[in-house]
Motif scaffolding. Structure first.
Motif, short mmCIF file in Angstrom:
data_model
loop_
_atom_site.label_atom_id
_atom_site.label_comp_id
_atom_site.label_asym_id
_atom_site.label_seq_id
_atom_site.Cartn_x
_atom_site.Cartn_y
_atom_site.Cartn_z
N LEU A 22 0.83 -1.19 0.00
CA LEU A 22 0.00 0.00 0.00
C LEU A 22 0.87 1.25 0.00
CD1 LEU A 22 -2.69 -1.00 2.64
CD2 LEU A 22 -2.65 -1.47 0.20
N ASN A 23 0.56 2.17 -0.89
CA ASN A 23 1.26 3.46 -0.96
C ASN A 23 0.84 4.28 0.26
OD1 ASN A 23 2.07 6.09 -1.49
ND2 ASN A 23 1.58 5.97 -3.66
N VAL A 24 1.80 4.63 1.08
CA VAL A 24 1.54 5.35 2.32
C VAL A 24 0.83 6.69 2.05
CG1 VAL A 24 2.67 6.53 4.26
CG2 VAL A 24 3.41 4.25 3.58
N ASP A 25 1.20 7.37 0.98
CA ASP A 25 0.62 8.68 0.68
C ASP A 25 -0.85 8.61 0.27
OD1 ASP A 25 3.02 9.96 1.23
OD2 ASP A 25 3.73 9.66 -0.84
N LYS A 26 -1.34 7.43 -0.08
CA LYS A 26 -2.74 7.29 -0.51
C LYS A 26 -3.64 6.76 0.60
CE LYS A 26 -1.76 6.97 -5.37
NZ LYS A 26 -2.15 8.29 -5.76
N GLU A 52 -4.57 -7.11 11.24
CA GLU A 52 -3.57 -6.35 11.98
C GLU A 52 -4.27 -5.22 12.73
OE1 GLU A 52 0.57 -3.88 11.22
OE2 GLU A 52 -0.32 -4.99 9.57
N SER A 53 -3.82 -4.94 13.93
CA SER A 53 -4.48 -3.92 14.75
C SER A 53 -4.23 -2.52 14.20
CB SER A 53 -4.00 -4.00 16.20
OG SER A 53 -2.69 -3.49 16.29
N VAL A 54 -5.15 -1.61 14.52
CA VAL A 54 -5.01 -0.22 14.10
C VAL A 54 -3.72 0.38 14.68
CG1 VAL A 54 -6.01 2.09 14.31
CG2 VAL A 54 -7.49 0.15 13.83
N ASN A 55 -3.45 0.10 15.95
CA ASN A 55 -2.24 0.66 16.59
C ASN A 55 -0.97 0.21 15.87
OD1 ASN A 55 -3.74 1.99 18.49
ND2 ASN A 55 -3.50 0.42 20.05
N SER A 56 -0.91 -1.05 15.49
CA SER A 56 0.25 -1.56 14.78
C SER A 56 0.41 -0.87 13.43
CB SER A 56 0.11 -3.07 14.59
OG SER A 56 1.15 -3.56 13.78
N LEU A 57 -0.69 -0.70 12.71
CA LEU A 57 -0.63 -0.02 11.41
C LEU A 57 -0.21 1.43 11.57
CD1 LEU A 57 -3.73 -1.38 9.52
CD2 LEU A 57 -1.39 -1.42 8.72
N LEU A 58 -0.76 2.12 12.56
CA LEU A 58 -0.42 3.53 12.76
C LEU A 58 1.06 3.69 13.13
CD1 LEU A 58 -3.60 4.86 14.59
CD2 LEU A 58 -2.97 5.12 12.17
N LEU A 59 1.60 2.78 13.92
CA LEU A 59 3.03 2.83 14.26
C LEU A 59 3.89 2.65 13.02
CD1 LEU A 59 3.17 0.82 17.61
CD2 LEU A 59 3.64 3.26 17.28
N ARG A 60 3.50 1.73 12.14
CA ARG A 60 4.26 1.52 10.91
C ARG A 60 4.15 2.71 9.97
NH1 ARG A 60 3.85 -3.34 7.71
NH2 ARG A 60 1.62 -3.43 7.97
N LEU A 61 2.97 3.32 9.91
CA LEU A 61 2.80 4.51 9.08
C LEU A 61 3.65 5.66 9.61
CD1 LEU A 61 -1.03 4.50 8.39
CD2 LEU A 61 0.81 4.14 6.73
N GLU A 62 3.68 5.83 10.91
CA GLU A 62 4.47 6.89 11.53
C GLU A 62 5.96 6.71 11.22
OE1 GLU A 62 4.61 10.41 13.57
OE2 GLU A 62 2.80 9.26 13.19
N ALA A 63 6.41 5.46 11.21
CA ALA A 63 7.81 5.18 10.91
C ALA A 63 8.16 5.50 9.46
CB ALA A 63 8.12 3.72 11.22
#
Length: 70
Positions: free
Chosen positions: A16-20, A57-68
Motif C-alpha cells: 500500500l502506498n503510504v501517501d494514498k 492487523e491492529s489499528v495501533n500496529s498499522l499507525l506505528l508503521r505509518l508513523e515510521a
C-alpha cells in the motif's frame, strides 16, 4: 513512493502506498473472529476511496508503521 506491506483477511500480501492511505478504522465482526481493520486508499483531490483493504492487523500496529514511514 513509500509503501507498507499488509496481509489482508484472505491471506494475500498487499503493498500500500503510504501517501494514498486516507483512513484506518476497526470494527468487531458479529462472528467469533479477531477485530478487522479497514484501510481506505484515496486519491489526493478525490472525495471517495478507490480501494478498501481489510486486515486482522491492529489499528495501533498499522499507525506505528505509518508513523515510521513518514
Amino acid at each position: 513512493m513509500k509503501t507498507i506491506k499488509i496481509i489482508d483477511c484472505n491471506n494475500n500480501e498487499q503493498n500500500l502506498n503510504v501517501d494514498k492511505i486516507y483512513n484506518v478504522s476497526s470494527y468487531e465482526p458479529g462472528f467469533k473472529q479477531p477485530a478487522i481493520t479497514e484501510i481506505s486508499l484515496h486519491e489526493k483531490d478525490d472525495t471517495h476511496p478507490f480501494a478498501v483493504f481489510k486486515t486482522y492487523e491492529s489499528v495501533n500496529s498499522l499507525l506505528l508503521r505509518l508513523e515510521a514511514c513518514r
